[in-house]
Structure formats: C-alpha cells, structure tokens
Scaffold this active site. Structure first.
Site, short mmCIF file in Angstrom:
data_model
loop_
_atom_site.label_atom_id
_atom_site.label_comp_id
_atom_site.label_asym_id
_atom_site.label_seq_id
_atom_site.Cartn_x
_atom_site.Cartn_y
_atom_site.Cartn_z
N ASP A 8 4.81 6.43 -2.87
CA ASP A 8 5.27 5.09 -3.27
C ASP A 8 5.54 5.12 -4.77
OD1 ASP A 8 4.81 4.42 -0.68
OD2 ASP A 8 3.22 2.97 -1.07
N ASP A 131 7.61 -4.88 8.74
CA ASP A 131 6.37 -5.12 8.01
C ASP A 131 5.76 -6.42 8.51
OD1 ASP A 131 6.92 -2.84 6.45
OD2 ASP A 131 8.26 -4.01 5.19
#
Length: 241
Positions: A8, A131
């Site tokens: 990330d 998500d």
C-alpha cells in the site's frame, strides 16, 4: 490458490493503515520496489499494489513509485486506487505495463465506464474492488459508504461479465483478527465470481482455510510485515494443501 502480497503506497512509502484510517498508518519501507523483489524471491507470482493517495483523491499520486515497482519485478501486478477514467486505465495497462487494474469507486458510480473498459480490455485485465462496510459498498478510499448492499453489487458485476473481484471487509483490514469468512461464504453461495479474500489475514491457518475453501486468492499484508507469517514457507506449504 494464489497468495498475493500487498504493497500500500502513501507518499511513495509502503505503509499499512488500520481499518482504512489514513491517520493510523505504519510505514514499513521507503523503497517499495525492494519489497517487491523480496516477495518475488519468496515465490510470489502476483503482487497487489494500492495507491492510497490516489484512492482518496482520484489522481495517480504514486505513479513514479509504481513505475519503479513494475521495473523491479517479473511478478504480475494488480493495481488499485484512484483509477476512475479511461485515461488512467490506459496509462497503467498500456504505458506502465500493469497486468490488471482494480476499479472501485468508478465501478459503482459510473456503470457505463465499467462496461466500456471491460469491452475494451476484457475481464482478465479489469478487476473490481468491493469494499464492504456494515454490509454496504464503500467508495472514495473507504471514506464514503453507499446504499448498495454488497451481495447485490457482486451479482450485478457477475451479470455484466466481471470475472474477478477483490472483496474487503473494511472493519477487518489491518487488524490481524482473521478474515470475515461469513462474508466470503455468502459471496460464494450467491455468485460464481472469482474473489480475492482481503482484510484481516493473521496467520498461516487463515490462509490454509482460504485454500481449503477453494477460493481464488488471498491478500497478505500486515501479517507479513509484522512477521506473523513466513511468505516463502507459506507458498511452499500451500502447494501440498
């Protein structure tokens, strides 16, 4: 089953957030391309990269870092975060050489765009990130929650030809408390879509369970960085599961 290590990116660094909270970040590396090489040496064949700045702002904020990662490894790379128009899809797939892009916000808010890029690039290169927060699809780097139930959205995605999704329970992400297997069982029951288990993986037993359920893949992030699993050992063991 694929074990996909994750990088990330925020401000060019490899970080992890806690439950998607941008104010709760841990920096793990100033050289993400070196991390990618470590994953490749451990036997990983796929790498999951998220541009966290891009996810929040809708811009290719970490482009130079992403290019450096691409040049550093032979692994296939899937990339998400801020990919909301055709120009950005083309940039990553055609110019940078990313293997597949993950659409999140745009997939929900602009259904025609999703259909157009699916038609242009095919369902091996266009993946959708689903998500989930309290049963609903979240967007804009997890900062907004829609009124769309996640199972309904997944069934719609399957109906228009999406083959792969990355399904994340936001409440589990970065927590090392184990994935939301109940959610993944629901997805498997209600669709035949191939999904990547994302969020909460804490140890080898979690990964083994994903493999035994015959799910497509799982993402390993914090469990690797916090030394809860040995990636090389995990990949070797799974070949015998």
């Amino acid at each position: 089953m694929l074990v996909i290590p994750a990088i990330d990116l925020k401000d060019g660094q490899a970080v992890r957030l806690f439950k998607g909270d941008y104010s709760q970040k841990t920096v793990y590396s100033d050289h993400p391309e070196e991390l990618a090489q470590t994953f490749e040496k451990a036997g990983a064949t796929y790498l999951h990269v998220v541009d966290l700045d891009g996810a929040k702002d809708g811009l290719a904020k970490n482009l130079e870092t992403i290019k450096a990662i691409r040049k550093s490894t032979q692994m296939k790379i899937e990339l998400g975060g801020g990919i909301r128009d055709l120009k950005t899809v083309q940039l990553y797939l055609d110019e940078v050489g990313i293997d597949r892009v993950i659409l999140g916000t745009a997939a929900l808010k602009d259904p025609q765009f999703l259909k157009d890029v699916l038609k242009q690039y095919g369902n091996e290169k266009i993946v959708v990130g689903v998500d989930v927060k309290n049963g609903y699809v979240s967007t804009a780097g997890w900062l907004e929650t829609s009124q769309m139930p996640y199972l309904e959205f997944i069934q719609y995605l399957q109906s228009i030809g999406v083959k792969y999704i990355v399904a994340t329970d936001i409440s589990k992400d970065g927590t090392l408390t184990g994935p939301n297997f109940e959610m993944y069982d629901q997805i498997a029951k209600s669709s035949s879509i191939q999904f990547v288990v994302s969020g909460g993986i804490k140890d080898f037993d979690n990964i083994k369970k994903v493999a035994q359920k015959d799910y497509y893949a799982c993402i390993v992030g914090k469990a690797y960085y916090e030394k809860k699993i040995d990636l090389k050992e995990t990949i070797q063991c799974l070949q015998n599961v």
